[in-house]
Write a protein that holds these residues in place. Structure first.
Motif, PDB file in Angstrom:
ATOM      1  N   TRP A  18       0.825  -1.199   0.000  1.00  0.00           N
ATOM      2  CA  TRP A  18       0.000   0.000   0.000  1.00  0.00           C
ATOM      3  C   TRP A  18       0.866   1.258   0.000  1.00  0.00           C
ATOM      4  CZ3 TRP A  18      -5.112  -0.003  -0.691  1.00  0.00           C
ATOM      5  CH2 TRP A  18      -5.794  -1.207  -0.499  1.00  0.00           C
ATOM      6  N   SER A  19       0.314   2.314  -0.560  1.00  0.00           N
ATOM      7  CA  SER A  19       0.926   3.639  -0.558  1.00  0.00           C
ATOM      8  C   SER A  19      -0.094   4.638  -0.034  1.00  0.00           C
ATOM      9  CB  SER A  19       1.309   4.070  -1.977  1.00  0.00           C
ATOM     10  OG  SER A  19       2.282   3.226  -2.511  1.00  0.00           O
ATOM     11  N   VAL A  20       0.409   5.811   0.350  1.00  0.00           N
ATOM     12  CA  VAL A  20      -0.472   6.921   0.687  1.00  0.00           C
ATOM     13  C   VAL A  20      -0.230   8.037  -0.327  1.00  0.00           C
ATOM     14  CG1 VAL A  20      -0.810   6.542   3.155  1.00  0.00           C
ATOM     15  CG2 VAL A  20       1.211   7.778   2.370  1.00  0.00           C
ATOM     16  N   ILE A  21      -1.296   8.764  -0.608  1.00  0.00           N
ATOM     17  CA  ILE A  21      -1.232   9.936  -1.480  1.00  0.00           C
ATOM     18  C   ILE A  21      -1.856  11.084  -0.704  1.00  0.00           C
ATOM     19  CG2 ILE A  21      -2.000  10.987  -3.637  1.00  0.00           C
ATOM     20  CD1 ILE A  21      -2.197   8.163  -4.811  1.00  0.00           C
ATOM     21  N   PHE A  22      -1.147  12.227  -0.694  1.00  0.00           N
ATOM     22  CA  PHE A  22      -1.667  13.396   0.001  1.00  0.00           C
ATOM     23  C   PHE A  22      -0.991  14.660  -0.504  1.00  0.00           C
ATOM     24  CE2 PHE A  22       1.995  11.949   2.325  1.00  0.00           C
ATOM     25  CZ  PHE A  22       2.622  13.083   2.812  1.00  0.00           C
ATOM     26  N   ARG A  23      -1.596  15.782  -0.221  1.00  0.00           N
ATOM     27  CA  ARG A  23      -0.993  17.080  -0.466  1.00  0.00           C
ATOM     28  C   ARG A  23      -0.302  17.488   0.838  1.00  0.00           C
ATOM     29  NH1 ARG A  23      -0.863  18.931  -5.719  1.00  0.00           N
ATOM     30  NH2 ARG A  23      -2.594  17.977  -6.795  1.00  0.00           N
ATOM     31  N   HIS A  24       0.985  17.829   0.725  1.00  0.00           N
ATOM     32  CA  HIS A  24       1.766  18.154   1.921  1.00  0.00           C
ATOM     33  C   HIS A  24       1.622  19.642   2.242  1.00  0.00           C
ATOM     34  CE1 HIS A  24       4.874  18.366   4.873  1.00  0.00           C
ATOM     35  NE2 HIS A  24       5.093  17.071   4.764  1.00  0.00           N
ATOM     36  N   PRO A  25       1.140  19.970   3.443  1.00  0.00           N
ATOM     37  CA  PRO A  25       0.859  21.373   3.776  1.00  0.00           C
ATOM     38  C   PRO A  25       2.093  22.258   3.904  1.00  0.00           C
ATOM     39  CG  PRO A  25       0.618  19.996   5.709  1.00  0.00           C
ATOM     40  CD  PRO A  25       0.811  19.069   4.543  1.00  0.00           C
ATOM     41  N   ALA A  26       3.265  21.672   4.118  1.00  0.00           N
ATOM     42  CA  ALA A  26       4.464  22.477   4.352  1.00  0.00           C
ATOM     43  C   ALA A  26       5.514  22.327   3.251  1.00  0.00           C
ATOM     44  CB  ALA A  26       5.072  22.121   5.708  1.00  0.00           C
ATOM     45  N   ARG A  27       5.143  21.678   2.167  1.00  0.00           N
ATOM     46  CA  ARG A  27       6.076  21.556   1.035  1.00  0.00           C
ATOM     47  C   ARG A  27       5.489  22.284  -0.162  1.00  0.00           C
ATOM     48  NH1 ARG A  27       8.133  15.757   0.091  1.00  0.00           N
ATOM     49  NH2 ARG A  27       9.465  16.912  -1.355  1.00  0.00           N
ATOM     50  N   ILE A  28       6.335  23.033  -0.813  1.00  0.00           N
ATOM     51  CA  ILE A  28       5.903  23.881  -1.914  1.00  0.00           C
ATOM     52  C   ILE A  28       5.845  23.084  -3.223  1.00  0.00           C
ATOM     53  CG2 ILE A  28       6.480  25.952  -3.262  1.00  0.00           C
ATOM     54  CD1 ILE A  28       5.726  26.505  -0.332  1.00  0.00           C
ATOM     55  N   ASP A  29       4.731  23.248  -3.929  1.00  0.00           N
ATOM     56  CA  ASP A  29       4.606  22.697  -5.274  1.00  0.00           C
ATOM     57  C   ASP A  29       5.314  23.677  -6.199  1.00  0.00           C
ATOM     58  OD1 ASP A  29       3.801  22.058  -7.880  1.00  0.00           O
ATOM     59  OD2 ASP A  29       1.814  21.418  -7.223  1.00  0.00           O
ATOM     60  N   LEU A  30       6.418  23.266  -6.784  1.00  0.00           N
ATOM     61  CA  LEU A  30       7.218  24.168  -7.611  1.00  0.00           C
ATOM     62  C   LEU A  30       6.473  24.631  -8.869  1.00  0.00           C
ATOM     63  CD1 LEU A  30      10.755  22.548  -7.267  1.00  0.00           C
ATOM     64  CD2 LEU A  30       9.782  24.489  -6.011  1.00  0.00           C
ATOM     65  N   ASN A  31       5.451  23.898  -9.284  1.00  0.00           N
ATOM     66  CA  ASN A  31       4.666  24.304 -10.454  1.00  0.00           C
ATOM     67  C   ASN A  31       3.752  25.485 -10.150  1.00  0.00           C
ATOM     68  OD1 ASN A  31       5.687  22.325 -12.229  1.00  0.00           O
ATOM     69  ND2 ASN A  31       4.335  20.807 -11.307  1.00  0.00           N
ATOM     70  N   THR A  32       3.270  25.567  -8.902  1.00  0.00           N
ATOM     71  CA  THR A  32       2.340  26.635  -8.542  1.00  0.00           C
ATOM     72  C   THR A  32       2.954  27.664  -7.602  1.00  0.00           C
ATOM     73  OG1 THR A  32       1.473  25.470  -6.600  1.00  0.00           O
ATOM     74  CG2 THR A  32       0.391  25.042  -8.728  1.00  0.00           C
ATOM     75  N   GLY A  33       4.059  27.286  -6.924  1.00  0.00           N
ATOM     76  CA  GLY A  33       4.670  28.174  -5.940  1.00  0.00           C
ATOM     77  C   GLY A  33       3.911  28.238  -4.639  1.00  0.00           C
ATOM     78  N   ARG A  34       2.974  27.333  -4.458  1.00  0.00           N
ATOM     79  CA  ARG A  34       2.137  27.334  -3.251  1.00  0.00           C
ATOM     80  C   ARG A  34       2.313  26.038  -2.472  1.00  0.00           C
ATOM     81  NH1 ARG A  34      -3.544  29.871  -4.862  1.00  0.00           N
ATOM     82  NH2 ARG A  34      -4.134  28.304  -3.349  1.00  0.00           N
ATOM     83  N   PRO A  35       1.983  26.059  -1.172  1.00  0.00           N
ATOM     84  CA  PRO A  35       2.018  24.820  -0.388  1.00  0.00           C
ATOM     85  C   PRO A  35       1.031  23.797  -0.955  1.00  0.00           C
ATOM     86  CG  PRO A  35       1.760  26.720   1.044  1.00  0.00           C
ATOM     87  CD  PRO A  35       1.591  27.209  -0.369  1.00  0.00           C
ATOM     88  N   GLY A  36       1.332  22.533  -0.742  1.00  0.00           N
ATOM     89  CA  GLY A  36       0.418  21.493  -1.183  1.00  0.00           C
ATOM     90  C   GLY A  36       1.021  20.555  -2.211  1.00  0.00           C
ATOM     91  N   LEU A  37       2.330  20.333  -2.124  1.00  0.00           N
ATOM     92  CA  LEU A  37       2.979  19.397  -3.037  1.00  0.00           C
ATOM     93  C   LEU A  37       2.314  18.021  -2.930  1.00  0.00           C
ATOM     94  CD1 LEU A  37       5.417  18.814  -4.948  1.00  0.00           C
ATOM     95  CD2 LEU A  37       6.625  18.034  -2.900  1.00  0.00           C
ATOM     96  N   ARG A  38       1.988  17.408  -4.065  1.00  0.00           N
ATOM     97  CA  ARG A  38       1.397  16.066  -4.068  1.00  0.00           C
ATOM     98  C   ARG A  38       2.493  15.061  -3.763  1.00  0.00           C
ATOM     99  NH1 ARG A  38       0.555  11.569  -7.312  1.00  0.00           N
ATOM    100  NH2 ARG A  38      -1.521  10.635  -7.171  1.00  0.00           N
ATOM    101  N   VAL A  39       2.235  14.214  -2.774  1.00  0.00           N
ATOM    102  CA  VAL A  39       3.195  13.209  -2.336  1.00  0.00           C
ATOM    103  C   VAL A  39       2.554  11.830  -2.452  1.00  0.00           C
ATOM    104  CG1 VAL A  39       4.517  12.348  -0.347  1.00  0.00           C
ATOM    105  CG2 VAL A  39       4.296  14.811  -0.723  1.00  0.00           C
ATOM    106  N   ARG A  40       3.326  10.883  -2.969  1.00  0.00           N
ATOM    107  CA  ARG A  40       2.919   9.474  -2.977  1.00  0.00           C
ATOM    108  C   ARG A  40       4.099   8.700  -2.420  1.00  0.00           C
ATOM    109  NH1 ARG A  40      -0.413   5.723  -6.186  1.00  0.00           N
ATOM    110  NH2 ARG A  40       0.576   3.700  -5.975  1.00  0.00           N
ATOM    111  N   GLN A  41       3.866   7.980  -1.315  1.00  0.00           N
ATOM    112  CA  GLN A  41       4.930   7.221  -0.663  1.00  0.00           C
ATOM    113  C   GLN A  41       4.406   5.845  -0.266  1.00  0.00           C
ATOM    114  OE1 GLN A  41       8.264   7.835   0.357  1.00  0.00           O
ATOM    115  NE2 GLN A  41       8.125   9.508  -1.108  1.00  0.00           N
ATOM    116  N   GLY A  42       5.252   4.854  -0.416  1.00  0.00           N
ATOM    117  CA  GLY A  42       4.907   3.504  -0.003  1.00  0.00           C
ATOM    118  C   GLY A  42       4.923   3.366   1.508  1.00  0.00           C
TER     119      GLY A  42
END
Length: 100
Positions: A18-42
């Motif tokens: 299983w993996s989890v997928i979430f938007r990280h509140p403290a990591r910047i999405d470099l495409n938008t310059g805003r918090p909420g980088l999409r993360v997928r981790q096993g």
């Protein structure tokens, strides 16, 4: 309106773990310059119950702004499963948003 963050479980086709997928509140999405980088981790488990428990712990971290800073890692490590702490705090550093 304040953004709420939560994790969901995912399992890729043909994989057992299983993996989890979430938007990280403290990591910047470099495409938008805003918090909420999409993360997928096993999660490192193929057991659905264990995966759900880990996801719920991650959701507790995501729901509590006091953990949204790299300096909170030690406190989180005392409360949450090591894999959850590793996933949440991975990559937090120079690209972290300031929620002080």
């Amino acid at each position: 309106m304040e953004q709420r963050y939560s994790a969901t479980l995912s399992r890729s086709q043909g994989r057992n773990a299983w993996s989890v997928i979430f938007r990280h509140p403290a990591r910047i999405d470099l495409n938008t310059g805003r918090p909420g980088l999409r993360v997928r981790q096993g999660l490192g488990t193929s057991d659905e119950d264990e995966a759900n428990n880990l996801k719920e712990e991650l959701n507790q971290l995501l729901g509590d702004k006091s953990y949204w800073n790299a300096s909170a890692r030690g406190e989180a490590a005392q409360r949450f499963h090591p894999r959850v702490v590793e996933i949440f705090f991975h990559g937090m550093g120079s690209l972290q948003a300031d929620f002080g």
